[in-house]
Scaffold this motif. Sequence first.
Motif, PDB file in Angstrom:
ATOM      1  N   PRO A 378       0.815  -1.223   0.000  1.00 20.42           N
ATOM      2  CA  PRO A 378       0.000   0.000   0.000  1.00 20.42           C
ATOM      3  C   PRO A 378       0.847   1.272   0.000  1.00 20.42           C
ATOM      4  CG  PRO A 378       0.076  -0.954   2.196  1.00 20.42           C
ATOM      5  CD  PRO A 378       0.799  -1.919   1.296  1.00 20.42           C
ATOM      6  N   ALA A 379       0.208   2.389  -0.354  1.00 19.44           N
ATOM      7  CA  ALA A 379       0.910   3.682  -0.313  1.00 19.44           C
ATOM      8  C   ALA A 379       0.622   4.353   1.025  1.00 19.44           C
ATOM      9  CB  ALA A 379       0.421   4.558  -1.459  1.00 19.44           C
ATOM     10  N   PRO A 380       1.653   4.913   1.666  1.00 25.67           N
ATOM     11  CA  PRO A 380       1.417   5.569   2.954  1.00 25.67           C
ATOM     12  C   PRO A 380       0.868   6.977   2.760  1.00 25.67           C
ATOM     13  CG  PRO A 380       3.746   5.675   2.375  1.00 25.67           C
ATOM     14  CD  PRO A 380       3.066   4.934   1.267  1.00 25.67           C
ATOM     15  N   GLY A 381       0.080   7.442   3.735  1.00 32.11           N
ATOM     16  CA  GLY A 381      -0.354   8.845   3.776  1.00 32.11           C
ATOM     17  C   GLY A 381       0.585   9.592   4.706  1.00 32.11           C
ATOM     18  N   PRO A 382       0.110  10.739   5.251  1.00 31.93           N
ATOM     19  CA  PRO A 382       0.950  11.501   6.179  1.00 31.93           C
ATOM     20  C   PRO A 382       1.304  10.644   7.411  1.00 31.93           C
ATOM     21  CG  PRO A 382      -1.153  12.629   5.756  1.00 31.93           C
ATOM     22  CD  PRO A 382      -1.211  11.328   5.037  1.00 31.93           C
ATOM     23  N   LEU A 383       2.543  10.822   7.936  1.00 32.85           N
ATOM     24  CA  LEU A 383       2.999   9.970   9.040  1.00 32.85           C
ATOM     25  C   LEU A 383       2.717  10.630  10.393  1.00 32.85           C
ATOM     26  CD1 LEU A 383       6.482   8.725   7.704  1.00 32.85           C
ATOM     27  CD2 LEU A 383       4.230   7.638   7.501  1.00 32.85           C
ATOM     28  N   SER A 384       2.278   9.794  11.342  1.00 38.84           N
ATOM     29  CA  SER A 384       2.051  10.276  12.714  1.00 38.84           C
ATOM     30  C   SER A 384       3.366  10.188  13.486  1.00 38.84           C
ATOM     31  CB  SER A 384       1.005   9.395  13.392  1.00 38.84           C
ATOM     32  OG  SER A 384       1.597   8.146  13.710  1.00 38.84           O
ATOM     33  N   GLU A 385       3.321  10.722  14.713  1.00 37.73           N
ATOM     34  CA  GLU A 385       4.508  10.660  15.573  1.00 37.73           C
ATOM     35  C   GLU A 385       4.913   9.205  15.846  1.00 37.73           C
ATOM     36  OE1 GLU A 385       4.852  12.523  19.688  1.00 37.73           O
ATOM     37  OE2 GLU A 385       4.147  14.182  18.397  1.00 37.73           O
ATOM     38  N   GLU A 386       3.914   8.370  16.042  1.00 40.46           N
ATOM     39  CA  GLU A 386       4.237   6.954  16.329  1.00 40.46           C
ATOM     40  C   GLU A 386       4.846   6.260  15.108  1.00 40.46           C
ATOM     41  OE1 GLU A 386       0.298   6.588  17.755  1.00 40.46           O
ATOM     42  OE2 GLU A 386       0.968   5.287  19.408  1.00 40.46           O
ATOM     43  N   ASP A 387       4.350   6.619  13.924  1.00 34.90           N
ATOM     44  CA  ASP A 387       4.924   6.047  12.695  1.00 34.90           C
ATOM     45  C   ASP A 387       6.400   6.444  12.603  1.00 34.90           C
ATOM     46  OD1 ASP A 387       2.285   5.442  12.191  1.00 34.90           O
ATOM     47  OD2 ASP A 387       2.029   7.013  10.665  1.00 34.90           O
ATOM     48  N   GLU A 388       6.633   7.745  12.827  1.00 34.54           N
ATOM     49  CA  GLU A 388       8.023   8.249  12.731  1.00 34.54           C
ATOM     50  C   GLU A 388       8.907   7.563  13.760  1.00 34.54           C
ATOM     51  OE1 GLU A 388       9.041  10.288  10.451  1.00 34.54           O
ATOM     52  OE2 GLU A 388       7.506  11.804   9.958  1.00 34.54           O
ATOM     53  N   ALA A 389       8.367   7.338  14.951  1.00 37.85           N
ATOM     54  CA  ALA A 389       9.179   6.727  16.017  1.00 37.85           C
ATOM     55  C   ALA A 389       9.606   5.318  15.614  1.00 37.85           C
ATOM     56  CB  ALA A 389       8.402   6.704  17.327  1.00 37.85           C
ATOM     57  N   LEU A 390       8.652   4.540  15.084  1.00 33.12           N
ATOM     58  CA  LEU A 390       8.999   3.163  14.707  1.00 33.12           C
ATOM     59  C   LEU A 390       9.982   3.169  13.538  1.00 33.12           C
ATOM     60  CD1 LEU A 390       8.603   0.158  15.233  1.00 33.12           C
ATOM     61  CD2 LEU A 390       6.712   0.181  13.598  1.00 33.12           C
ATOM     62  N   LEU A 391       9.723   3.997  12.546  1.00 34.59           N
ATOM     63  CA  LEU A 391      10.632   4.045  11.392  1.00 34.59           C
ATOM     64  C   LEU A 391      12.018   4.540  11.822  1.00 34.59           C
ATOM     65  CD1 LEU A 391       8.379   5.428   8.522  1.00 34.59           C
ATOM     66  CD2 LEU A 391       9.389   3.146   8.707  1.00 34.59           C
ATOM     67  N   GLY A 392      12.043   5.499  12.723  1.00 30.31           N
ATOM     68  CA  GLY A 392      13.326   6.024  13.226  1.00 30.31           C
ATOM     69  C   GLY A 392      14.117   4.898  13.890  1.00 30.31           C
ATOM     70  N   ALA A 393      13.417   4.092  14.681  1.00 33.55           N
ATOM     71  CA  ALA A 393      14.102   2.977  15.356  1.00 33.55           C
ATOM     72  C   ALA A 393      14.647   2.008  14.309  1.00 33.55           C
ATOM     73  CB  ALA A 393      13.144   2.271  16.300  1.00 33.55           C
ATOM     74  N   ALA A 394      13.865   1.743  13.264  1.00 32.92           N
ATOM     75  CA  ALA A 394      14.324   0.822  12.204  1.00 32.92           C
ATOM     76  C   ALA A 394      15.539   1.404  11.480  1.00 32.92           C
ATOM     77  CB  ALA A 394      13.191   0.543  11.222  1.00 32.92           C
ATOM     78  N   HIS A 395      15.485   2.699  11.175  1.00 31.89           N
ATOM     79  CA  HIS A 395      16.617   3.317  10.463  1.00 31.89           C
ATOM     80  C   HIS A 395      17.889   3.334  11.302  1.00 31.89           C
ATOM     81  CE1 HIS A 395      13.471   5.628   7.889  1.00 31.89           C
ATOM     82  NE2 HIS A 395      13.763   4.443   7.370  1.00 31.89           N
ATOM     83  N   GLY A 396      17.732   3.391  12.616  1.00 33.72           N
ATOM     84  CA  GLY A 396      18.914   3.435  13.501  1.00 33.72           C
ATOM     85  C   GLY A 396      19.589   2.081  13.658  1.00 33.72           C
ATOM     86  N   LEU A 397      18.944   1.019  13.149  1.00 34.44           N
ATOM     87  CA  LEU A 397      19.461  -0.324  13.434  1.00 34.44           C
ATOM     88  C   LEU A 397      20.849  -0.585  12.852  1.00 34.44           C
ATOM     89  CD1 LEU A 397      16.279  -2.537  12.958  1.00 34.44           C
ATOM     90  CD2 LEU A 397      17.638  -2.291  15.048  1.00 34.44           C
ATOM     91  N   VAL A 398      21.068  -0.182  11.612  1.00 35.34           N
ATOM     92  CA  VAL A 398      22.302  -0.605  10.949  1.00 35.34           C
ATOM     93  C   VAL A 398      23.542  -0.090  11.687  1.00 35.34           C
ATOM     94  CG1 VAL A 398      22.321   1.225   9.170  1.00 35.34           C
ATOM     95  CG2 VAL A 398      23.500  -0.922   8.748  1.00 35.34           C
ATOM     96  N   ASP A 399      23.503   1.156  12.143  1.00 41.37           N
ATOM     97  CA  ASP A 399      24.667   1.678  12.869  1.00 41.37           C
ATOM     98  C   ASP A 399      24.852   0.974  14.208  1.00 41.37           C
ATOM     99  OD1 ASP A 399      25.752   3.381  11.074  1.00 41.37           O
ATOM    100  OD2 ASP A 399      24.580   5.140  11.726  1.00 41.37           O
ATOM    101  N   ALA A 400      23.733   0.740  14.885  1.00 39.27           N
ATOM    102  CA  ALA A 400      23.826   0.069  16.186  1.00 39.27           C
ATOM    103  C   ALA A 400      24.386  -1.345  16.005  1.00 39.27           C
ATOM    104  CB  ALA A 400      22.456   0.023  16.843  1.00 39.27           C
ATOM    105  N   LEU A 401      23.985  -2.009  14.924  1.00 34.87           N
ATOM    106  CA  LEU A 401      24.487  -3.362  14.685  1.00 34.87           C
ATOM    107  C   LEU A 401      25.975  -3.357  14.330  1.00 34.87           C
ATOM    108  CD1 LEU A 401      21.668  -4.521  14.977  1.00 34.87           C
ATOM    109  CD2 LEU A 401      22.144  -5.945  12.998  1.00 34.87           C
ATOM    110  N   ARG A 402      26.385  -2.380  13.537  1.00 40.69           N
ATOM    111  CA  ARG A 402      27.815  -2.300  13.199  1.00 40.69           C
ATOM    112  C   ARG A 402      28.648  -2.213  14.474  1.00 40.69           C
ATOM    113  NH1 ARG A 402      26.437   1.869   8.920  1.00 40.69           N
ATOM    114  NH2 ARG A 402      26.496   0.673   6.977  1.00 40.69           N
ATOM    115  N   THR A 403      28.197  -1.387  15.409  1.00 40.62           N
ATOM    116  CA  THR A 403      28.944  -1.210  16.648  1.00 40.62           C
ATOM    117  C   THR A 403      29.040  -2.537  17.409  1.00 40.62           C
ATOM    118  OG1 THR A 403      28.113   1.031  16.722  1.00 40.62           O
ATOM    119  CG2 THR A 403      29.036   0.176  18.777  1.00 40.62           C
ATOM    120  N   ALA A 404      27.932  -3.256  17.493  1.00 43.90           N
ATOM    121  CA  ALA A 404      27.933  -4.523  18.235  1.00 43.90           C
ATOM    122  C   ALA A 404      28.782  -5.575  17.516  1.00 43.90           C
ATOM    123  CB  ALA A 404      26.505  -5.023  18.411  1.00 43.90           C
TER     124      ALA A 404
END
Length: 518
Positions: A378-404
Amino acid sequence: MAGPKRYYITTPIYYVNDAPHIGHAYTTLACDVLARFKRLDGYRVKFLTGTDEHGQKVEKSAAAAGMEPQAFTDMVSKNFNDLARVMEFSNDDFIRTTEHRHTVACQEMWRRLKERDQIYLGTYAGWYSVRDEAFYGEDELTKGPDGKRIAPSGAEAEWVEEPSYFFRLSAWQEPLLKMYADNPDCVLPASRMNEVTSFVSGGLQDLSVSRTSFKWGIPVPGDPDHIMYVWLDALTNYITALGFPETEGGGYADFWPADLHMVGKDILRFHAVYWPAFLMAAGLEPPKRVFAHGWWTNEGQKISKSLGNIIDPIELVNSYGLDAVRYFLLREVPFGNDGDLSRRAIVGRLNGDLANDLGNLAQRVLSMVNRNCDAVLPAPGPLSEEDEALLGAAHGLVDALRTAIDVQAFHEALEILWRVVRAANGYVDHQAPWALKKSDPDRMRTVLYVLAETIRHLAVLLQPFMPSSAARMLDQLGLEDGMRAFTNLGPADALVSGTALPKPEGVFPRLSEEGEGA
Ligand code: ME8
């Protein structure tokens, strides 16, 4: 250095006195995950494993089997190679120390040490353990009930007296201590670094590096009555595989010094003391890091042939599935610590983390897309704060994994991923997309898109750990093969709305509590 970043990782080469067991599979698995991670992260990787085929222990095992050593090693080495295929290990090379390329490399190593006056002829009189293929000082041994001397590993030691070449290990105490001090991460975990530093600080004795009492090994150049000590032979495999003695251009120039020698704690001293000393003495660079991991027990008991409780990794894979075993081994125990393998723990992890948490997340999101969005992303509409929070956490994963991953904290890397898995499950419950279907279908589509994008991040980053399961999840998201590297994780490569998705199917089945196959 021009071109892509390089990464060279090695496993110990395993003795061919016996069939592979879960301990061997564990070490190679850890290396496989690192190799896959680095490849996906844009590195040119060389991942080496193989078998250690010389020495008295192997000679004795061949004799006990009534076979010639070469025929015996051919047979057992094949078991290790077969295991690598069953476990989907992605090694680029498999070295056997009976290969010609290795004899050439070892003899050249010897010549270099000899030329630099690092080796001299003497007589060895002392204790030797064939099982450990190691020399011991009197003070390191205890007396068994029958008066036999026992090494710290539990192996028996015997008195040996024979002419022998010695390596001037004693001269390398200060350079080794300096190397540890200048490179605090060159031996990990930190507790192992302390162990090594205190051993070296206590003083080093010259090391016997040839034997005359048996024949199964590489002859010393210029003195073929002697064969090389099996550890000097074995350790040299790490540069044989890079084409040594050729050091200009090719593998050696590209990949040496090794980024990581992964070993079990039993062979730390050989890798963190003897090997860097041999290399420095030959005018070569020492490896960048040795990581010594912990020991597995079986239902609380030491794993040993005499106790009859050897765990065959292939049986484990047949019972639980490959990716489940790969996940369990790296998630259950903080990497570096000892761990216990129990059926209960395996079933608990697989049902909890894989079937319930990750499996459910993927299955419910993908089946809602299938049923409610005509099987099209599906196509997304405007994002809510909760949407941004979850996506932000997903985007932060790769750097956190590199460190570990850069400190070999596999358990930590998986825990970081699972925090997002749990957050995504919480988000599903809270957003209740099934209720939005009637009340606000646009919002439902946004929620499902945000979840699909989160699952994309999770599955791309899970590839090194569970290659087949992650690939199946990515197939179900309609992601092309060329879009699965870590460089594709950015928002520019986000999932494309309108992509038709295949019918979803569960990736992680539940196991019955008895723990037998799915
Ligand atoms: O030492 N738990 O070979 P090896 C965890 N040939 N890891 C285990 C384990 C257990 N219970 N049992 C074995 C040798 N391992 C030499 C190495 S390298 C130049 C030469 C793993 O067949 C662990 O990695 O005895 C350990 O270091 C290795 O197997 C020993 O394998």
